[in-house]
Design an enzyme around this catalytic site. Structure first.
Site, PDB file in Angstrom:
ATOM      1  N   GLY A  16       0.806  -1.123  -0.116  1.00  0.00           N
ATOM      2  CA  GLY A  16       0.001   0.037  -0.065  1.00  0.00           C
ATOM      3  C   GLY A  16       0.790   1.396   0.164  1.00  0.00           C
ATOM      4  N   HIS A 238     -11.897   1.214  -7.924  1.00  0.00           N
ATOM      5  CA  HIS A 238     -11.157   0.141  -8.380  1.00  0.00           C
ATOM      6  C   HIS A 238      -9.782   0.434  -8.967  1.00  0.00           C
ATOM      7  CE1 HIS A 238     -10.795  -3.607 -11.614  1.00  0.00           C
ATOM      8  NE2 HIS A 238     -10.317  -3.928 -10.308  1.00  0.00           N
ATOM      9  N   ASP A 239      -8.937  -0.018  -8.419  1.00  0.00           N
ATOM     10  CA  ASP A 239      -7.315   0.477  -9.071  1.00  0.00           C
ATOM     11  C   ASP A 239      -7.140   0.563 -10.568  1.00  0.00           C
ATOM     12  OD1 ASP A 239      -7.041  -2.285  -9.242  1.00  0.00           O
ATOM     13  OD2 ASP A 239      -5.529  -2.417  -7.675  1.00  0.00           O
ATOM     14  N   ASN A 298      -8.630  -9.810 -17.744  1.00  0.00           N
ATOM     15  CA  ASN A 298      -7.770  -9.911 -16.934  1.00  0.00           C
ATOM     16  C   ASN A 298      -6.865 -11.019 -17.472  1.00  0.00           C
ATOM     17  OD1 ASN A 298      -8.634  -8.552 -14.234  1.00  0.00           O
ATOM     18  ND2 ASN A 298     -10.604  -9.173 -15.065  1.00  0.00           N
ATOM     19  N   GLY A 407       2.695   0.003 -12.708  1.00  0.00           N
ATOM     20  CA  GLY A 407       4.336  -0.435 -12.330  1.00  0.00           C
ATOM     21  C   GLY A 407       4.972  -1.162 -13.059  1.00  0.00           C
TER      22      GLY A 407
END
Length: 495
Positions: A16, A238-239, A298, A407
């Site tokens: 986090g 939602h990220d 996904n 990332g």
């Protein structure tokens, strides 16, 4: 010129982070002020998230910001999807939320489809079938914890729980609610019949709001404990939705690839696509900023590499850059993996799982770390190509470039492999797309920005975007059929 500061909490499966976003003169600067690990908790052979630990880390950040006199306009929280907590009539959390990698979920999904039609469920929800979708988690509760369901009066998803702890308000937001497979993609409202058929009260589902709404200020008891009296905004919680909101694309001919533990590959649409073809290709229609649809699939992302590194770290101290360098030294195309094979969902030892997969699919086991790393990255790139081809076929769009955000944009080798495998230009960045999206939706709620086009203009002006062009696409083209053959072998072995 007025400087506006917003606090974004971006909670991921691995860690986090608290990010302060400063918006000035049409440019956004992000500064990480706190990072903490996020770990699952195994209790009585069940896998949970410690939501109280996450909340405590958020409280620490807010207390420190108050002590330091940091002037903040608001805060927003985004997290991964599908997981939820259950509250009783007094608003108490009944148990720690399950982690989506809990081992019982795949079996629960199988049992669900013995009672109810898969095609009908897709027609109603337009959501990709994954064993940890919220609907299958609820079905799992019916077997493992039915007494908790009897006591439940409200279901809140992970960011909703954090927001509830902060404000006392029980509500959800469209982007996170849409991951549940309990929502209509057309009306963007709950489908109460899906709970009724499991003999669950539809009343446990919370009110749905659009991203960019204020839940109100921090609860009085938190302010009295030394936390700042600031607004809590329901961002695109939602990220992936926050990341896509900050994708710097223009026009209609681009794909977003949100790269991290998971890879989310998709396009932004105005209306959902729920057809027999999208059902067969297992695409999902999730909510996005500005009432858009995130039409995506996904794909298991860097999870395999992360879990291999955990195993290797027992003997070696290897950072990700060293793993990439080892992959560069390895000979290409020695092993093909299906990143989404059930073998890799949550094995005790990922390295051993990859070795077993190689054996059962008739391939040679990797003998070096570099070979394993390269196989993971090559296979991911080929899987991206497959999804992009399916996207183009199902939507009818001519897709010309990939905006790789998150990332994973730091992994230049994977970015180049993606360009090679797809034959498309890859534009990598921003790495902090999720936090940028979180912050800029807060700015939208504050009336500083007007729409998602302004958000994307700020992103393009504020962050470096690196370009990767295919250089050996002919070589990659020659090995794509080998990758597809391994996928077919995997499918047959699973039947």
């Amino acid at each position: 010129m007025t400087v506006h500061r917003f606090l974004a909490f971006d909670l991921g499966a691995e860690s986090g982070r608290a990010i302060v976003g400063e918006l000035k003169d049409g440019l956004l600067k992000l500064q990480e002020i706190h990072r903490f690990p996020n770990k699952t908790l195994r209790f009585q052979n069940r896998l949970h998230w410690n939501i109280y630990y996450l909340f405590e880390e958020i409280r620490k950040v807010l207390q420190n910001s108050c002590r330091q006199g940091l002037q903040l306009t608001s805060l927003g929280v985004d997290t991964w999807g599908v997981d939820f907590g259950l509250l009783d009539a007094q608003g108490n959390l009944l148990t720690l939320p399950y982690c989506y990698r809990h081992k019982s979920f795949p079996e629960a999904m199988e049992k669900y489809f013995k009672k109810f039609s898969a095609e009908e469920l897709y027609r109603l929800t337009g959501i990709q079938f994954m064993p940890f979708n919220s609907i299958f988690q609820l079905f799992c509760y019916l077997e493992e914890n039915p007494e908790l369901l009897r006591l439940s009066r409200r279901l809140l998803f992970t960011p909703d729980l954090i927001n509830y702890f902060l404000t006392g308000v029980q509500a959800t937001e469209l982007t996170i609610a849409s991951t549940s497979q309990l929502l209509s993609p057309l009306s963007r409202t709950w489908l109460p019949e899906l709970l009724a058929r499991m003999e669950l009260p539809p009343e446990i589902l919370p009110e749905i709001r659009q991203p960019g709404n204020s839940l109100g200020n921090l609860s009085r008891w938190l302010v009295e404990e030394g936390l700042p009296d600031i607004q809590v905004i329901q961002v695109a919680s939602h990220d992936t939705a926050s990341a896509v909101a900050a994708a710097p694309g223009e026009g209609k001919d681009w794909v977003y690839l949100s790269s991290g533990t998971w890879s989310l590959v998709g396009v932004e649409l105005e209306e959902p696509i729920v057809t027999r073809e999208s059902f067969r290709a297992n695409f999902t229609n999730e909510g996005g900023l500005g009432r858009t649809v995130r039409f995506l699939k996904n794909v298991t992302g860097l999870w395999l590499l992360q879990q291999c590194r955990k195993v290797w770290s027992r003997s070696y101290e290897l950072n990700y850059q060293e793993l990439v360098e080892a992959a560069l030294r390895a000979r290409p195309f020695q092993l093909f993996l299906d990143p989404d094979a059930p073998d890799f969902l949550n094995p005790e030892n990922m390295v051993e799982a990859i070795n077993r997969f190689a054996e059962k699919t008739g391939q040679k086991k990797p003998e070096e770390i570099g070979v394993t790393v390269r196989a993971i990255l090559e296979s991911l790139a080929f899987k991206y190509r497959l999804v992009v081809e399916e996207l183009s076929r199902v939507t009818g769009l001519e897709l010309k470039r990939i905006h790789l955000i998150g990332g994973g944009a730091k992994n230049h080798l994977l970015n180049q492999f993606t360009a090679e495998a797809t034959g498309l230009t890859v534009l990598a960045g921003p790495e902090e797309a999720t936090s940028a999206g979180n912050v800029l939706v807060q700015a939208l709620a504050a009336g500083i920005l007007k729409n998602r086009e302004e958000i994307r203009t700020i992103v393009r002006n504020s962050f470096e975007i690196k370009k990767f062009q295919p250089e050996e696409s002919q070589l990659w083209e020659s090995r794509y059929a080998d990758f597809l053959e391994i996928l077919e072998r995997t499918r047959k072995l699973a039947v």
